[in-house]
Design an enzyme around this catalytic site. Structure first.
Site, short mmCIF file in Angstrom:
data_model
loop_
_atom_site.label_atom_id
_atom_site.label_comp_id
_atom_site.label_asym_id
_atom_site.label_seq_id
_atom_site.Cartn_x
_atom_site.Cartn_y
_atom_site.Cartn_z
N SER B 20 -49.11 -9.46 -19.62
CA SER B 20 -48.07 -8.69 -19.99
C SER B 20 -48.26 -7.25 -19.61
O SER B 20 -49.39 -6.91 -19.33
CB SER B 20 -47.58 -8.56 -21.58
N SER B 26 -53.93 -4.78 -14.09
CA SER B 26 -54.32 -3.97 -12.88
C SER B 26 -55.56 -3.52 -12.94
O SER B 26 -56.27 -3.31 -12.22
CB SER B 26 -53.32 -3.11 -12.55
N SER B 533 -19.49 -47.57 11.35
CA SER B 533 -19.71 -46.61 9.93
C SER B 533 -19.92 -45.15 10.46
O SER B 533 -21.11 -44.72 10.16
CB SER B 533 -20.93 -47.62 9.55
N1 LIG Z 1 -59.35 0.94 -24.11
C1 LIG Z 1 -58.95 0.38 -23.08
N2 LIG Z 1 -57.98 0.64 -22.25
C2 LIG Z 1 -57.79 -0.25 -21.35
C3 LIG Z 1 -58.49 -1.35 -21.12
N3 LIG Z 1 -58.10 -2.01 -19.96
C4 LIG Z 1 -56.89 -1.18 -19.65
N4 LIG Z 1 -56.64 -0.36 -20.44
C5 LIG Z 1 -55.62 0.73 -20.19
O1 LIG Z 1 -54.31 -0.03 -20.75
C6 LIG Z 1 -53.28 0.48 -19.84
C7 LIG Z 1 -52.51 -0.42 -19.11
O2 LIG Z 1 -53.19 -1.01 -17.94
P1 LIG Z 1 -52.71 -1.56 -16.86
O3 LIG Z 1 -53.95 -2.05 -15.71
O4 LIG Z 1 -52.12 -0.52 -15.81
O5 LIG Z 1 -52.09 -2.64 -17.35
P2 LIG Z 1 -51.11 -3.82 -16.48
O6 LIG Z 1 -49.81 -3.53 -16.69
O7 LIG Z 1 -51.45 -5.10 -17.25
O8 LIG Z 1 -51.56 -3.86 -15.10
C8 LIG Z 1 -53.88 1.71 -18.95
O9 LIG Z 1 -53.76 3.13 -19.55
C9 LIG Z 1 -55.50 1.18 -18.88
O10 LIG Z 1 -56.26 2.53 -18.71
C10 LIG Z 1 -59.77 -1.49 -21.58
O11 LIG Z 1 -60.47 -2.50 -21.50
N5 LIG Z 1 -59.79 -0.89 -22.85
#
Ligand SMILES: Nc1nc2c(ncn2[C@@H]2O[C@H](COP(=O)(O)OP(=O)(O)O)[C@@H](O)[C@H]2O)c(=O)[nH]1
Lengths: 301, 627
Positions: B20, B26, B533
């Site tokens: 989600s 990403s 046909s």
């Molecule tokens: N604390 C923490 N934040 C995370 C982690 N992985 C992703 N985030 C944060 O969650 C937010 C969304 O991440 P993103 O990779 O853009 O999510 P996507 O929409 O699934 O691609 C960003 O602000 C990331 O820095 C994690 O393992 N720990």
């Protein structure tokens, strides 16, 4: 049975794409620049159609500023495989008033690169081609990561990122309306390293500029450009051992310092490199991150 | 820094990611690329430009088109590549937004493994179930739950174990045997490429698993399937056999193997399996090859070569699970083009049978129409038979797309559940039941030493149908095989004496002849029907009657250009039609619908009558006595 080597899997996929296009579209054409990707394309076309002939001709868009080594290679290679070559010249587009000159020898970094689009689209229209194979790969640039293998262009040659068709499994939909065409990228899933490994595996010959050679160059804007009749150096020329990672116009293709004289050396250098192919050697791509996308919209490969 | 020149002797693993928005998908991909040392300097510079406070913005690596960058969401499938010393990976990055089922289906269609992102704080939410269910539906047999943001739940083992068991439960429900969960922090890098926090976790990091998972051991198992893509003919004047090119879709194919060509059903032997690089001892998916065949058969694009002992079902009614991908809705009765492997046929939606709940894959009540992103069970009827496997058995020969014939768009992805012969039961008068003589057909045929079939010749008036039909009758009978020629004109003297040439009368005439032919074939003779046909649907009816009765039916298109037929004109009919003295004359004042997928095509301009008849006899022989 063991899984095939990943190169063989990529090769089989590309061969399948070639045959689908030949079967579903009426007048394909293969775009050939003399660069390593299109050399691999040509080999894959042999894999797809030999012992028959290619069911399409080969098209080169000649800007008039190509490396002579590449033109020599082009003519020799196409003659070797016995297929038909069509050359479309940017100079003719300029003479016909279809394009306005953008290159100025006194301005290093200026080129006819953008004009290629006009010449290419004219050649496609003139040849009534409905499919054009290109050597683009998705790993080349971020904007390409979402490109389809079959990429649709409207009757102005334009690409609309929102109007692309979903590509599911290996079932391609090649239906188009009159005047439209499709760009087909059999190397979509290949990386630069895959291309080099394939060149080694197949023992493919390349234009000599891909390997280290002594060349008179000058530095401009952080890039090394060849001294040629098409450009007035903006700084003092010097001789350097260089090679090219891509072939484009002499006016804007940057050389890299290198001692790699055989494919294996090149592979080691690339494996160790820290800069993507485009960022390193194509001046025009660095201008803006969205540059590629803009050109795609206009109909550049 | 990468030291080993990667690239050879390695397997390819295609994986799809789903999560989600904001689960960290990403970031995870960025982390994999960064820690596997695959991010190049200029890309890294760009990441730092976009990131805040000096930390690279990992998420922006997988971000692509400008409009999307501006909106801050990814809306399509993006492909990413990376390689480690052990494997090459293709990541299909599909966004998790509820509206984008279509993208997930696209990305998952080619994937061997799915990585489902789960936010440790939220657990297995409905979205996660949806992602796992879609992956399962698309036939992905290996699943990974990346339980992310473990740092935000203090690396709580309880939390992880709960999610792990929820995930395992769902995987079991989906029939996925290889399912594993990993506690990770994509942001900090724990358990992605390197081990990290959580001393209670003793499994490998995610990447190690991706490098080791066995996705290829069943390669080449199962029955042979080779869809013919393209025929390579020897160059003009050169000698040599024709080669049939295609990409293996199932099984292991070797020279000497017997194969059946569907849908015609003729049987032959593979003489060679080759590529540009020379002959092969064997080939298996995904190899692209060419093959030679022992017999000179009418094989072309759209045909499917199969193992004789394990044929796919062939028929005109397809029950399938469909993902609708177009903006405009789909209703029962609509017409589309269906592309299955290398064969495209017309199809109509017979019924929408159920709407699937994508968080459970359970059937819900059928809707009146399907809208974008709906997944449903439907039944299609095709204009020509399609030979297909259930998708659960083969992800290539069980898959198809639907194409809108007006816009040319790909409007749906379909997965075959079952193929049925598609013939409707013969209509009968009320109150009359079929009298079964009690003799089994096989028994009758074997005792008489004979076989039944119907050969249906269609083509323009004066195209040469009857001449070929008469010749075929003669050589069969001389060979001791009972055959009976049903001539269209002769039948109109008695059985159909009450009918004229309006479309309705033609349909009725063909219905009668088709029934007579079926009875003759059932009795163990070759019924050779020669009728203009001209309409698809009439010929389809004749075929259906036979298919429903399990009788061989050969549609033979006698392809003679109208100018040639008109020149022959033995009965002077064209002349009369041109003079306006004959109404509804096919080829002049009434249309002829060229068969889309005839079993045999005869070009009378280039093949003489006895050669054509002999070819038909051979096709029949192949059908009855497969070698
Ligand atoms: N604390 C923490 N934040 C995370 C982690 N992985 C992703 N985030 C944060 O969650 C937010 C969304 O991440 P993103 O990779 O853009 O999510 P996507 O929409 O699934 O691609 C960003 O602000 C990331 O820095 C994690 O393992 N720990």
């Amino acid at each position: 049975m063991d899984a095939p080597d990943h190169l063989r899997a990529l090769e089989s996929e590309a061969v399948h794409v070639f045959r689908e296009v030949a079967a579903e579209l009426e007048r394909p054409v293969l775009l050939f620049s003399g660069g390593k990707d299109s050399i691999v394309l040509l080999r894959l076309a042999e894999k797809a159609f030999r012992p028959g002939r290619f069911p399409f001709p080969v098209l080169h868009v000649d800007t008039g500023h190509n490396f002579p080594e590449v033109l020599e290679y082009r003519d020799r290679r196409v003659a070797e495989i016995g297929e038909r070559l069509i050359v479309a010249k940017v100079e003719d587009s300029i003479a016909a008033g279809r394009a306005r000159e953008e290159w100025d020898a006194s301005k290093p970094g200026s080129s006819r690169n953008r004009l290629q689009t006009v010449t290419l689209l004219d050649a496609i229209e003139h040849g009534r081609f409905d499919a054009a194979f290109g050597g683009a790969r998705r790993d080349e640039e971020r904007a390409r990561a979402k490109e389809r293998i079959f990429s649709f262009r409207d009757d102005f040659g334009q690409w609309d990122p929102r109007a692309q068709r979903p590509e599911v499994w290996n079932i391609y939909n090649g239906r188009i309306r009159r005047g439209e065409h499709v760009r087909v990228f059999p190397l979509s899933n290949w990386t630069e390293l895959d291309v080099w490994h394939y060149i080694r595996q197949e023992g493919l010959e390349l234009p000599s500029i891909y390997f280290a050679h002594e060349r008179e160059v000058f530095e401009h804007d952080g890039m090394l450009y060849a001294v040629s009749e098409y450009v007035i150096p903006s700084s003092g020329p010097f001789t350097e051992s260089v090679r090219y990672r891509t072939v484009g116009d002499m006016t804007i293709t940057g050389a890299v310092r290198s001692g790699a004289t055989i494919v294996d050396d090149v592979i080691s250098e690339i494996a160790a490199t820290r800069v993507t192919e485009r960022g390193e050697t194509r001046a025009d791509d660095r201008t803006s991150e969205a540059a590629m996308e803009d050109r795609k919209r206009q109909g550049y490969f | 820094m990468t030291t080993l020149p990667a690239g050879t002797g390695k397997q390819l693993l295609r994986l799809a990611t789903a999560g989600s928005v904001d689960d960290g998908k990403s970031t995870l991909i960025g982390r994999l690329l960064l820690d596997a040392k695959l991010i190049l300097q200029d890309t890294l510079d760009a990441l730092h430009r976009n990131g805040t406070g000096g930390a690279p913005d990992l998420a922006s690596i997988t971000d692509g088109l400008r409009a999307e960058r501006e909106q801050g969401i990814t809306i399509d499938v993006a492909y990413r590549y990376f390689t480690t010393p052990r494997r090459s990976f293709i990541i299909a990055d599909t966004p998790g937004h509820e509206r984008y089922t279509r993208n997930m289906v696209t990305g998952a269609s080619t994937a061997q493994l799915a990585v489902i992102l789960i936010d440790a704080r939220h657990g297995m939410i409905e979205q996660s179930r949806r992602h796992a269910c879609l992956s399962g539906l698309l036939g992905i047999r290996h699943m990974v739950a990346a339980v992310n943001k473990m740092d935000l739940v203090d690396w709580s083992e309880d939390r992880f174990r709960t999610i792990e068991s929820d995930f395992a439960g769902l995987a079991e429900q989906l029939g996925v045997q290889d399912a594993r969960a990993f506690p990770i922090s994509a942001l900090n890098g724990d358990n992605v490429v390197e081990r990290g926090e959580a001393d209670w976790y003793d499994g490998p990091p995610l990447l190690e698993h991706l490098e080791a998972v066995d996705v290829a051991s069943d390669r080449g198992s199962g029955p042979v399937r080779l869809p013919v893509q393209w025929v390579i003919r020897p160059e003009d004047g050169a000698r040599g056999e024709r080669r049939y090119a295609g990409q293996l879709a199932g099984g292991t194919l070797r020279p000497g193997d017997p194969v059946v060509v569907l849908p015609a059903g003729s049987r032959t032997t593979v003489t060679a399996v080759q590529t540009f690089d020379g002959p092969l001892e064997s080939a298996a998916p995904p190899d692209s090859v060419t093959v030679g065949l022992a017999h000179d058969l009418d094989v072309g694009r759209g045909d499917l070569l199969c193992s004789p002992d394990d044929l796919p079902a062939s028929g005109r009614r397809i029950e399938a699970t469909l993902c609708w991908m177009a903006e405009s809705p789909l209703r029962a009765g609509e017409h589309v083009a269906l592309k299955h492997t290398t064969r495209t046929v017309r199809a109509a939606v017979e019924s929408i049978d159920a709407l699937l709940d994508v968080t459970s894959l359970h059937d819900g009540p059928p809707p009146d129409e399907l809208v974008l992103n709906d997944i449903a069970r439907i039944t299609l009827r095709t204009a020509a038979p399609v030979a297909a496997d259930p998708y659960a058995d083969n992800r290539i020969t069980g898959a198809f797309i639907l194409i809108d014939e007006d816009s040319n768009d790909t409007v749906a992805a379909g997965m075959v559940r079952r193929v049925r012969p598609g013939g409707r039961e013969p209509e009968h008068s009320p109150g009359v039941t079929w009298h079964d003589s009690g003799l089994e057909r096989e028994h009758r045929w074997n005792s008489l030493g004979t076989r039944g079939a119907t050969v249906w010749l269609t083509g323009l008036p004066a195209s040469g149908k009857s001449t070929i039909a008469a010749q075929l009758e003669r050589i069969l009978v001389e060979d001791g095989h009972p055959a009976y020629f049903l001539d269209g004109d002769n039948l109109r003297h008695g059985l159909s004496g009450d009918l004229a040439f309006s479309p309705a009368d033609r349909t009725e005439n063909i219905r009668r002849v088709a029934h007579v032919a079926r009875l003759i074939a059932d009795a163990g003779m070759v019924a050779i029907a020669s009728l203009v046909s001209p309409a698809h649907h009439d010929r389809a009816l004749a075929r259906e009657l036979h298919e429903a009765a399990g009788l061989p039916f050969l549609e033979v298109y006698v392809d003679t250009p109208v100018e040639v037929a008109e020149k022959r004109d033995p009965k002077g009919l064209y002349a009369r039609a041109r003079a306006g003295k004959l109404e509804d004359f096919t080829g002049v004042s009434a249309p002829y619908e060229v068969p889309e997928h005839p079993d045999v095509t005869i070009h009378t301009a280039t093949e003489d009558v006895s050669a054509s008849a002999e070819r038909l006899r051979q096709v029949l022989e192949q059908l009855w006595f497969p070698r």
